[in-house]
Design a protein around this motif. Structure first.
Motif, short mmCIF file in Angstrom:
data_model
loop_
_atom_site.label_atom_id
_atom_site.label_comp_id
_atom_site.label_asym_id
_atom_site.label_seq_id
_atom_site.Cartn_x
_atom_site.Cartn_y
_atom_site.Cartn_z
N GLY A 234 -6.89 0.17 3.03
CA GLY A 234 -7.60 -1.21 3.04
C GLY A 234 -6.55 -2.18 2.58
N SER A 235 -7.22 -3.42 1.85
CA SER A 235 -6.51 -4.44 1.64
C SER A 235 -6.03 -4.18 -0.01
CB SER A 235 -7.33 -5.60 1.59
OG SER A 235 -8.59 -5.43 0.59
N TYR A 236 -5.05 -4.80 -0.35
CA TYR A 236 -4.42 -4.53 -1.65
C TYR A 236 -5.22 -4.57 -2.61
CZ TYR A 236 -0.90 -4.73 -5.28
OH TYR A 236 -0.18 -4.62 -6.43
N PRO A 237 -5.58 -3.79 -3.56
CA PRO A 237 -6.75 -3.70 -4.41
C PRO A 237 -6.20 -4.74 -5.78
CG PRO A 237 -5.57 -1.52 -4.64
CD PRO A 237 -5.04 -2.35 -3.42
N GLY A 238 -5.04 -4.94 -5.90
CA GLY A 238 -4.66 -5.72 -6.90
C GLY A 238 -3.99 -4.85 -8.08
N ASP A 239 -3.35 -5.55 -9.08
CA ASP A 239 -2.43 -4.69 -9.77
C ASP A 239 -3.51 -4.12 -10.97
OD1 ASP A 239 -0.24 -5.57 -8.60
OD2 ASP A 239 0.14 -7.04 -10.15
N ASP A 240 -4.44 -4.68 -11.34
CA ASP A 240 -5.42 -4.21 -12.42
C ASP A 240 -5.91 -3.08 -11.95
OD1 ASP A 240 -4.34 -6.30 -14.10
OD2 ASP A 240 -6.07 -7.39 -13.66
N ARG A 241 -6.66 -3.00 -10.69
CA ARG A 241 -7.43 -1.88 -10.12
C ARG A 241 -6.49 -0.81 -10.01
NH1 ARG A 241 -11.40 1.39 -9.89
NH2 ARG A 241 -11.71 2.33 -7.73
N LEU A 242 -5.30 -1.05 -9.46
CA LEU A 242 -4.19 0.19 -9.45
C LEU A 242 -3.91 0.81 -10.71
CD1 LEU A 242 -1.84 -1.16 -6.59
CD2 LEU A 242 -3.56 0.56 -6.46
N THR A 243 -3.91 -0.20 -11.84
CA THR A 243 -3.50 0.32 -13.12
C THR A 243 -4.67 1.27 -13.65
OG1 THR A 243 -2.10 -1.33 -13.58
CG2 THR A 243 -3.11 -0.38 -15.46
N GLY A 244 -5.85 0.90 -13.38
CA GLY A 244 -7.09 1.56 -13.85
C GLY A 244 -7.38 2.93 -13.20
N ILE A 245 -6.99 2.90 -11.88
CA ILE A 245 -6.88 4.15 -11.07
C ILE A 245 -6.02 5.16 -11.50
CG2 ILE A 245 -6.34 5.36 -8.78
CD1 ILE A 245 -7.55 2.79 -7.55
N VAL B 289 2.35 9.42 -20.96
CA VAL B 289 2.15 9.55 -19.39
C VAL B 289 2.54 8.06 -19.03
CG1 VAL B 289 0.29 9.70 -17.72
CG2 VAL B 289 0.51 11.54 -19.63
N TYR B 290 3.15 8.00 -18.03
CA TYR B 290 3.46 6.68 -17.30
C TYR B 290 3.07 6.70 -15.71
CZ TYR B 290 6.06 5.35 -21.36
OH TYR B 290 6.75 5.29 -22.42
N TYR B 291 2.81 5.71 -15.04
CA TYR B 291 2.73 5.91 -13.74
C TYR B 291 3.50 4.63 -12.98
CZ TYR B 291 -0.75 3.38 -16.45
OH TYR B 291 -1.49 2.56 -17.30
N LEU B 292 3.68 5.21 -11.51
CA LEU B 292 4.30 4.39 -10.42
C LEU B 292 3.38 3.89 -9.45
CD1 LEU B 292 7.26 6.71 -9.65
CD2 LEU B 292 7.58 4.42 -11.07
N THR B 293 2.99 2.45 -9.46
CA THR B 293 1.96 2.13 -8.58
C THR B 293 2.73 1.12 -7.61
OG1 THR B 293 1.95 -0.13 -10.14
CG2 THR B 293 0.20 2.08 -10.47
N PRO B 294 2.01 1.09 -6.40
CA PRO B 294 2.40 0.40 -5.36
C PRO B 294 2.46 -1.18 -5.95
CG PRO B 294 0.84 1.81 -4.59
CD PRO B 294 0.79 1.82 -5.93
N THR B 295 3.37 -1.94 -5.13
CA THR B 295 3.31 -3.21 -5.41
C THR B 295 2.60 -4.00 -4.08
OG1 THR B 295 5.63 -3.66 -4.25
CG2 THR B 295 5.60 -3.36 -6.59
N ARG B 296 2.34 -5.24 -4.15
CA ARG B 296 1.85 -5.97 -2.93
C ARG B 296 2.82 -5.86 -1.56
NH1 ARG B 296 -2.15 -9.51 -2.47
NH2 ARG B 296 -2.21 -9.59 -4.75
N GLN B 297 4.10 -5.97 -1.78
CA GLN B 297 5.18 -5.80 -0.86
C GLN B 297 5.26 -4.36 -0.22
OE1 GLN B 297 5.85 -7.02 -3.73
NE2 GLN B 297 5.90 -9.19 -3.44
N SER B 298 5.34 -3.41 -0.99
CA SER B 298 5.16 -1.75 -0.49
C SER B 298 4.13 -1.62 -0.04
CB SER B 298 5.62 -0.91 -1.63
OG SER B 298 4.39 -0.91 -2.97
N TRP B 299 2.98 -2.24 -0.49
CA TRP B 299 1.45 -2.00 0.13
C TRP B 299 1.40 -2.35 1.71
CZ3 TRP B 299 -2.77 0.34 -1.87
CH2 TRP B 299 -3.95 0.37 -1.27
#
Length: 410
Positions: A197-208, A233-243
């Protein structure tokens, strides 16, 4: 009356003012080669016949060099490169035509390259025109996006890596895969796919990432005792560009708590690294831990009902662990310590049952403390030692660890 000699180089005169006669010629002598610098000359050294010039010295530069050759046309070179690569064929065609005009006007070289660039780019345009109706172009573009996304997120579950900046915080566009036996910045232990879908945003990806990664760490590192205290624990999340390139994965990572420290050795202990006895014990512990982690935030004084309901869940989980330990056939020296632990679990279950029916906070906490006494106790350590597992209880963070961990955007 004497006749003077013809004009020419001055000759020495004889005693009577006459010019000496030339020396007699040997009829068998060979005339010197006109170009032989070492041949004998009839003239004195440094003197030459009329109209003759001295030979040029050996190695002298030609005083009249050839005119310089015209340079290659740069636009023609670019047109040829684009034509060969079949990349942006329309641009290659335009550059080839421009190069032909420039070459004709300036007298530059490269006409053949320009013609080849025009021909190859024209062929590329024809191929693209044929490919679009058949869907080939779409497949090529999808493959490009997948390759770009894979390059952006280049670490998979079980791999260890170094971050170019040496930190697991901020943004990165590349990760160097290294051997887990040596020092490394992080170790990937799980991946989570985000719905399209559309890019969910940084905050939403961090919450997931926070919800999923903390829940999945136990599947990769089943023995929490073997995870050092300096690991988080750390996590790698997509950026708007990689999305935009199709990146939909969150990668869960173990790293040092300070974000810039290193780890040594793999933290993986799951079905791929454990034997049957170790796996059976850790699975029973994991199920009980999952229930203990759901302890209500409110104290019994503030919400007795929530705490007694949770105590009932713990009672059932302790009973399930006892049944799982009794059902497994233990090998080696593990059978006796496991039996002792099962007996202790039976006592603990009784206390949790009373906590579940407590009439007040005091009675609740009395059985709460007695029910927790077995946890990480002597019987547990005996079982771990017999199974070859870690025997050093971890230090628990009762503050919740909200300031630890972090994310690394890719």
């Amino acid at each position: 009356m004497s006749t003077p000699p013809p004009p020419g180089p001055e000759q020495p005169q004889g005693p009577q003012g006459q010019y000496p006669a030339p020396p007699p010629q040997d009829p068998h002598a060979q005339a010197p080669h006109p170009r032989d610098p070492y041949a004998q000359s009839p003239y004195p050294q440094g003197a030459y016949p009329p109209g003759a010039y001295p030979p040029a010295p050996y190695g002298a530069w030609n005083p009249y060099p050839h005119p310089p050759r015209p340079a290659h046309n740069g636009v023609a070179i670019a047109a040829l490169v684009l034509g060969v690569l079949c990349f942006l064929p329309a641009v290659g065609l335009v550059l080839g035509l421009v190069a032909l005009r420039q070459i004709k006007k300036r007298g530059e070289r490269g006409r053949g390259m320009a013609i080849a660039g025009v021909a190859l780019s024209t062929l590329g345009l024809v191929l693209w025109a044929l490919a679009i109706p058949t869907g080939v172009a779409s497949e090529v573009w999808e493959g490009f996006k997948e390759g770009a996304a894979e390059e952006t997120l280049s670490v998979k579950k079980g791999q260890c890596f170094d971050s170019p900046g040496g930190s697991l915080e901020g943004e990165t566009y590349d990760l160097d895969i290294v051997d887990c036996d040596g020092e490394h910045d992080g170790e990937a232990f799980a991946t989570v796919t985000v719905p399209d879908g559309s890019y969910p945003g940084d905050d939403r990806l961090t919450g997931i990432a926070e919800d999923k990664c903390y829940a999945l760490q136990g599947d990769y590192a089943m023995d929490v005792w073997a995870v050092p205290d300096h690991v988080d624990v750390y996590y790698l999340t997509p950026t708007r560009q990689s999305w935009r390139l199709g990146d939909r994965e969150i990668t869960c990572v173990f790293g040092n708590t300070d974000g810039k420290g290193t780890l040594t050795g793999s933290l993986r202990n799951d079905a791929t690294t454990l034997d049957a006895d170790q796996l059976a014990y850790l699975e029973s512990v994991r199920d009980l831990d999952a229930v203990l982690d759901r302890e209500p935030e409110a104290y019994a004084e503030d919400d007795l009902d929530a705490n007694t309901a949770w105590a009932a869940e713990v009672r059932d989980a302790v009973a399930a662990q006892s049944e799982a330990l009794r059902a497994h056939t233990w090998t080696g020296d593990a059978e006796q310590p496991v039996a002792a632990l099962v007996e202790e679990l039976r006592t603990a279950r009784g206390h949790w049952a009373k906590a579940a029916t407590a009439g007040g906070p005091d009675a609740f906490y009395e059985h709460y403390d007695a029910g927790y006494a077995f946890y990480d106790g002597a019987r547990t350590i005996d079982v771990r030692e017999a199974l070859g597992l870690d025997t050093s209880p971890p230090e628990y963070d009762y503050d919740g660890g909200e300031d630890s961990g972090g994310d690394l955007d890719v």
